[in-house]
Design a protein around this motif. Structure first.
Motif, PDB file in Angstrom:
ATOM      1  N   GLU A  63       0.839  -1.214   0.000  1.00 45.07           N
ATOM      2  CA  GLU A  63       0.000   0.000   0.000  1.00 45.07           C
ATOM      3  C   GLU A  63       0.867   1.254   0.000  1.00 45.07           C
ATOM      4  OE1 GLU A  63      -0.398  -2.608   2.099  1.00 45.07           O
ATOM      5  OE2 GLU A  63      -2.276  -3.426   1.319  1.00 45.07           O
ATOM      6  N   ALA A  64       1.944   1.248   0.789  1.00 42.98           N
ATOM      7  CA  ALA A  64       2.835   2.414   0.835  1.00 42.98           C
ATOM      8  C   ALA A  64       3.522   2.630  -0.509  1.00 42.98           C
ATOM      9  CB  ALA A  64       3.873   2.242   1.941  1.00 42.98           C
ATOM     10  N   LYS A  65       3.929   1.535  -1.147  1.00 38.15           N
ATOM     11  CA  LYS A  65       4.565   1.657  -2.466  1.00 38.15           C
ATOM     12  C   LYS A  65       3.589   2.302  -3.452  1.00 38.15           C
ATOM     13  CE  LYS A  65       7.521  -2.437  -1.870  1.00 38.15           C
ATOM     14  NZ  LYS A  65       7.228  -2.647  -0.436  1.00 38.15           N
ATOM     15  N   ILE A  66       2.334   1.893  -3.397  1.00 35.72           N
ATOM     16  CA  ILE A  66       1.299   2.420  -4.296  1.00 35.72           C
ATOM     17  C   ILE A  66       0.979   3.872  -3.956  1.00 35.72           C
ATOM     18  CG2 ILE A  66      -1.140   2.186  -4.951  1.00 35.72           C
ATOM     19  CD1 ILE A  66      -0.703  -0.932  -4.464  1.00 35.72           C
ATOM     20  N   GLU A  67       0.723   4.156  -2.668  1.00 36.11           N
ATOM     21  CA  GLU A  67       0.276   5.495  -2.244  1.00 36.11           C
ATOM     22  C   GLU A  67       1.387   6.547  -2.280  1.00 36.11           C
ATOM     23  OE1 GLU A  67      -1.477   4.897   1.620  1.00 36.11           O
ATOM     24  OE2 GLU A  67      -2.932   3.458   0.807  1.00 36.11           O
ATOM     25  N   GLY A  70       3.498   5.836  -6.155  1.00 35.32           N
ATOM     26  CA  GLY A  70       2.745   5.682  -7.391  1.00 35.32           C
ATOM     27  C   GLY A  70       3.008   4.380  -8.128  1.00 35.32           C
ATOM     28  N   VAL A  71       3.493   3.349  -7.406  1.00 36.27           N
ATOM     29  CA  VAL A  71       3.689   2.043  -8.046  1.00 36.27           C
ATOM     30  C   VAL A  71       2.310   1.490  -8.403  1.00 36.27           C
ATOM     31  CG1 VAL A  71       4.548  -0.314  -7.736  1.00 36.27           C
ATOM     32  CG2 VAL A  71       5.831   1.616  -6.776  1.00 36.27           C
ATOM     33  N   SER A  72       2.169   1.011  -9.614  1.00 33.38           N
ATOM     34  CA  SER A  72       0.894   0.462 -10.073  1.00 33.38           C
ATOM     35  C   SER A  72       0.601  -0.847  -9.348  1.00 33.38           C
ATOM     36  CB  SER A  72       0.964   0.220 -11.582  1.00 33.38           C
ATOM     37  OG  SER A  72      -0.056  -0.651 -11.982  1.00 33.38           O
ATOM     38  N   ALA A  89       9.743   1.121 -10.706  1.00 36.20           N
ATOM     39  CA  ALA A  89       8.623   2.042 -10.458  1.00 36.20           C
ATOM     40  C   ALA A  89       8.836   2.806  -9.156  1.00 36.20           C
ATOM     41  CB  ALA A  89       7.305   1.267 -10.425  1.00 36.20           C
ATOM     42  N   MET A  90       9.376   2.138  -8.138  1.00 37.54           N
ATOM     43  CA  MET A  90       9.662   2.821  -6.864  1.00 37.54           C
ATOM     44  C   MET A  90      10.693   3.927  -7.064  1.00 37.54           C
ATOM     45  SD  MET A  90       9.898  -0.486  -4.293  1.00 37.54           S
ATOM     46  CE  MET A  90      10.611   0.424  -2.902  1.00 37.54           C
ATOM     47  N   ALA A  91      11.758   3.643  -7.797  1.00 40.38           N
ATOM     48  CA  ALA A  91      12.812   4.640  -8.022  1.00 40.38           C
ATOM     49  C   ALA A  91      12.268   5.841  -8.794  1.00 40.38           C
ATOM     50  CB  ALA A  91      13.990   4.009  -8.760  1.00 40.38           C
ATOM     51  N   ASN A  92      11.472   5.560  -9.812  1.00 42.70           N
ATOM     52  CA  ASN A  92      10.888   6.667 -10.582  1.00 42.70           C
ATOM     53  C   ASN A  92       9.880   7.453  -9.759  1.00 42.70           C
ATOM     54  OD1 ASN A  92      11.924   6.881 -13.439  1.00 42.70           O
ATOM     55  ND2 ASN A  92      11.686   4.673 -13.210  1.00 42.70           N
ATOM     56  N   GLY A  93       9.130   6.768  -8.907  1.00 39.19           N
ATOM     57  CA  GLY A  93       8.197   7.450  -8.013  1.00 39.19           C
ATOM     58  C   GLY A  93       8.924   8.321  -7.006  1.00 39.19           C
ATOM     59  N   LYS A 119      11.766 -16.913  -5.260  1.00 35.64           N
ATOM     60  CA  LYS A 119      12.378 -15.775  -4.567  1.00 35.64           C
ATOM     61  C   LYS A 119      12.730 -16.210  -3.147  1.00 35.64           C
ATOM     62  CE  LYS A 119       9.762 -12.476  -7.323  1.00 35.64           C
ATOM     63  NZ  LYS A 119       8.692 -11.492  -7.367  1.00 35.64           N
ATOM     64  N   PRO A 120      13.881 -16.921  -3.011  1.00 34.36           N
ATOM     65  CA  PRO A 120      14.260 -17.398  -1.678  1.00 34.36           C
ATOM     66  C   PRO A 120      14.689 -16.251  -0.761  1.00 34.36           C
ATOM     67  CG  PRO A 120      16.004 -17.848  -3.272  1.00 34.36           C
ATOM     68  CD  PRO A 120      14.834 -17.304  -4.049  1.00 34.36           C
ATOM     69  N   VAL A 121      14.721 -16.539   0.537  1.00 32.86           N
ATOM     70  CA  VAL A 121      15.231 -15.559   1.493  1.00 32.86           C
ATOM     71  C   VAL A 121      16.622 -15.127   1.017  1.00 32.86           C
ATOM     72  CG1 VAL A 121      16.046 -15.236   3.862  1.00 32.86           C
ATOM     73  CG2 VAL A 121      13.888 -16.430   3.442  1.00 32.86           C
ATOM     74  N   GLY A 122      16.867 -13.823   1.036  1.00 33.19           N
ATOM     75  CA  GLY A 122      18.125 -13.264   0.547  1.00 33.19           C
ATOM     76  C   GLY A 122      17.993 -12.631  -0.828  1.00 33.19           C
ATOM     77  N   THR A 123      16.839 -12.821  -1.486  1.00 32.05           N
ATOM     78  CA  THR A 123      16.601 -12.200  -2.793  1.00 32.05           C
ATOM     79  C   THR A 123      16.314 -10.715  -2.584  1.00 32.05           C
ATOM     80  OG1 THR A 123      15.635 -14.245  -3.637  1.00 32.05           O
ATOM     81  CG2 THR A 123      15.174 -12.222  -4.872  1.00 32.05           C
ATOM     82  N   VAL A 124      17.116  -9.872  -3.200  1.00 33.42           N
ATOM     83  CA  VAL A 124      16.921  -8.424  -3.094  1.00 33.42           C
ATOM     84  C   VAL A 124      17.084  -7.826  -4.487  1.00 33.42           C
ATOM     85  CG1 VAL A 124      17.630  -6.274  -1.963  1.00 33.42           C
ATOM     86  CG2 VAL A 124      17.875  -8.448  -0.744  1.00 33.42           C
ATOM     87  N   VAL A 125      16.167  -6.910  -4.825  1.00 34.37           N
ATOM     88  CA  VAL A 125      16.233  -6.227  -6.117  1.00 34.37           C
ATOM     89  C   VAL A 125      16.486  -4.742  -5.897  1.00 34.37           C
ATOM     90  CG1 VAL A 125      14.900  -7.863  -7.493  1.00 34.37           C
ATOM     91  CG2 VAL A 125      13.701  -6.138  -6.164  1.00 34.37           C
ATOM     92  N   PHE A 126      17.218  -4.167  -6.837  1.00 38.31           N
ATOM     93  CA  PHE A 126      17.616  -2.765  -6.765  1.00 38.31           C
ATOM     94  C   PHE A 126      17.334  -2.102  -8.101  1.00 38.31           C
ATOM     95  CE2 PHE A 126      20.394  -5.333  -4.172  1.00 38.31           C
ATOM     96  CZ  PHE A 126      20.513  -4.628  -2.990  1.00 38.31           C
ATOM     97  N   ALA A 127      17.061  -0.800  -8.063  1.00 38.43           N
ATOM     98  CA  ALA A 127      16.973  -0.019  -9.292  1.00 38.43           C
ATOM     99  C   ALA A 127      17.530   1.365  -9.015  1.00 38.43           C
ATOM    100  CB  ALA A 127      15.533   0.084  -9.784  1.00 38.43           C
ATOM    101  N   ARG A 128      18.114   1.951 -10.058  1.00 37.41           N
ATOM    102  CA  ARG A 128      18.593   3.333  -9.989  1.00 37.41           C
ATOM    103  C   ARG A 128      17.960   4.094 -11.136  1.00 37.41           C
ATOM    104  NH1 ARG A 128      24.767   3.942  -9.796  1.00 37.41           N
ATOM    105  NH2 ARG A 128      24.546   2.694 -11.677  1.00 37.41           N
ATOM    106  N   ALA A 129      17.378   5.223 -10.811  1.00 37.34           N
ATOM    107  CA  ALA A 129      16.788   6.089 -11.830  1.00 37.34           C
ATOM    108  C   ALA A 129      17.454   7.457 -11.733  1.00 37.34           C
ATOM    109  CB  ALA A 129      15.279   6.221 -11.606  1.00 37.34           C
ATOM    110  N   VAL A 130      17.761   8.016 -12.897  1.00 36.75           N
ATOM    111  CA  VAL A 130      18.403   9.333 -12.968  1.00 36.75           C
ATOM    112  C   VAL A 130      17.446  10.281 -13.676  1.00 36.75           C
ATOM    113  CG1 VAL A 130      20.402  10.607 -13.847  1.00 36.75           C
ATOM    114  CG2 VAL A 130      20.684   8.243 -13.037  1.00 36.75           C
ATOM    115  N   ARG A 131      17.236  11.438 -13.067  1.00 36.45           N
ATOM    116  CA  ARG A 131      16.311  12.421 -13.640  1.00 36.45           C
ATOM    117  C   ARG A 131      16.728  12.799 -15.066  1.00 36.45           C
ATOM    118  NH1 ARG A 131      12.443  14.873 -11.207  1.00 36.45           N
ATOM    119  NH2 ARG A 131      13.274  14.726  -9.094  1.00 36.45           N
TER     120      ARG A 131
END
Length: 166
Positions: A63-67, A70-72, A89-93, A119-131
């Motif tokens: 809910e926090a990601k969406i609100e 703006g993650v769809s 989407a989180m990085a762009n938001g 997605k086992p324990v320890g799975t982490v995803v990252f994104a970088r967005a540049v304006r």
């Protein structure tokens, strides 16, 4: 007298992030899920961090990601919160809701529960967005040693800080 709240490795890296982004004239923002604000905490341990850190978003729930970012809901339903699509989407938001030049987003399965075969324990995803960037989306999936929640969160924090270096 305690020198730093966080481990030395994180403190040293956070200092580099602040110093190098000051030199580059960049402002940064972070959208955190599994790290729960650790990246922002690491950065704010460093004097002068207010010159660089615009704001941080701790969006632990879907809910926090969406609100807040703006993650769809379609992205979360289709790919899950622990997906490149979601962190992109989180990085762009985070960029859209800040005055920053660059954003890093993190989401993952810190454990000890919550892991799946895909997605086992320890799975982490990252994104970088540049304006104003026109390049390909920058995203990365890592599988960290999931032997402890603290270890997953430590490794994810280090990786996120590295992504904030210019």
């Amino acid at each position: 007298m305690r020198q730093s709240l966080l481990p030395k490795e994180i403190d040293v890296l956070a200092r580099r992030v602040i110093e190098q982004n000051i030199a580059a004239g960049r402002k940064i923002t972070i959208a955190e899920s599994c790290t729960g604000g650790l990246v922002a905490a690491a950065l704010t341990e460093i004097p002068g961090s207010s010159t660089v850190l615009d704001r941080g978003f701790v969006t632990y729930s879907n809910e926090a990601k969406i609100e807040m970012l703006g993650v769809s809901s379609d992205i979360i339903e289709t790919f899950g919160a622990v997906s490149i699509a979601c962190v992109w989407a989180m990085a762009n938001g985070a960029l859209a809701n800040s005055n920053a030049d660059v954003a890093v987003a993190i989401s993952g399965v810190a454990g000890p529960g919550g892991g799946t075969d895909k997605k086992p324990v320890g799975t982490v995803v990252f994104a970088r967005a540049v304006r104003n960037s026109t390049g390909e989306p920058e995203g990365e999936l890592k599988i960290f040693d999931g032997s402890s929640r603290a270890e997953v969160r430590f490794q994810a924090t280090v990786c996120a800080l590295e992504l904030l270096l210019p």
